[in-house]
Design a protein around this motif. Structure first.
Motif, PDB file in Angstrom:
ATOM      1  N   GLN A  36       8.169   1.255   4.248  1.00 30.98           N
ATOM      2  CA  GLN A  36       6.768   1.411   4.414  1.00 30.98           C
ATOM      3  C   GLN A  36       6.315   2.530   5.268  1.00 30.98           C
ATOM      4  OE1 GLN A  36       5.950  -2.751   5.925  1.00 30.98           O
ATOM      5  NE2 GLN A  36       4.966  -3.319   3.987  1.00 30.98           N
ATOM      6  N   HIS A  40       4.102   5.825   4.172  1.00 32.82           N
ATOM      7  CA  HIS A  40       2.951   6.560   5.237  1.00 32.82           C
ATOM      8  C   HIS A  40       3.121   7.852   5.250  1.00 32.82           C
ATOM      9  CE1 HIS A  40       0.623   2.891   5.226  1.00 32.82           C
ATOM     10  NE2 HIS A  40       1.799   2.208   5.712  1.00 32.82           N
ATOM     11  N   SER A  87       4.648  -7.482  -1.179  1.00 31.12           N
ATOM     12  CA  SER A  87       3.730  -6.456  -0.553  1.00 31.12           C
ATOM     13  C   SER A  87       4.244  -5.201  -0.545  1.00 31.12           C
ATOM     14  CB  SER A  87       3.943  -7.018   1.296  1.00 31.12           C
ATOM     15  OG  SER A  87       3.363  -6.075   2.001  1.00 31.12           O
ATOM     16  N   TYR A  91       1.777  -2.599  -2.425  1.00 32.94           N
ATOM     17  CA  TYR A  91       1.281  -1.026  -1.991  1.00 32.94           C
ATOM     18  C   TYR A  91       1.694   0.073  -2.854  1.00 32.94           C
ATOM     19  CZ  TYR A  91       1.032   2.812   1.108  1.00 32.94           C
ATOM     20  OH  TYR A  91       0.603   4.240   1.303  1.00 32.94           O
ATOM     21  N   HIS A  95      -1.521   1.966  -4.735  1.00 35.22           N
ATOM     22  CA  HIS A  95      -1.839   3.218  -4.070  1.00 35.22           C
ATOM     23  C   HIS A  95      -2.429   4.050  -5.512  1.00 35.22           C
ATOM     24  CE1 HIS A  95      -1.559   7.025  -2.334  1.00 35.22           C
ATOM     25  NE2 HIS A  95      -1.843   6.392  -1.291  1.00 35.22           N
TER      26      HIS A  95
END
Length: 107
Positions: A36, A40, A87, A91, A95
């Protein structure tokens, strides 16, 4: 290590590859957190689509094995693992839609 520039991203991703199909929640949760953060960092870069594809490919076997819904034979840890996988993959998948300004909801 990657965030501190002490390890190459490719080395980290090679290590993650070794955990393909991992079933232990405690190990898997560490991978999810690290990925994660990496997602990012690479968000809005040319490398992001390749990283998305990599994450989908690595976590697909685990998601397929766990499925979307808990079963009576699932343990508490397998339910936590499912939540973590959903999760992360959520994501990665969502996105694509959010960056285009679309909204997508699957049944």
């Amino acid at each position: 290590m990657v965030g501190a520039d002490l390890q190459r991203t490719s080395t980290f991703l090679s290590m993650v590859e070794l955990y393909r199909g991992e079933q232990d929640y405690s190990v898997f949760s560490c991978l999810v957190v690290a990925l994660q953060k990496l997602l990012h960092v690479f968000d809005s870069t040319p490398a992001f689509p390749a990283l998305q594809s990599y994450v989908r490919d690595v976590f697909r076997p685990t998601m397929k094995r766990l499925g979307w819904r808990p079963t009576e034979s699932d343990t508490h840890l397998s339910n936590m693992l499912r939540s973590s996988v959903i999760s992360l993959t959520g994501y990665v998948e969502s996105h694509r839609y959010y960056t285009r300004g679309d909204f997508y909801v699957a049944d």
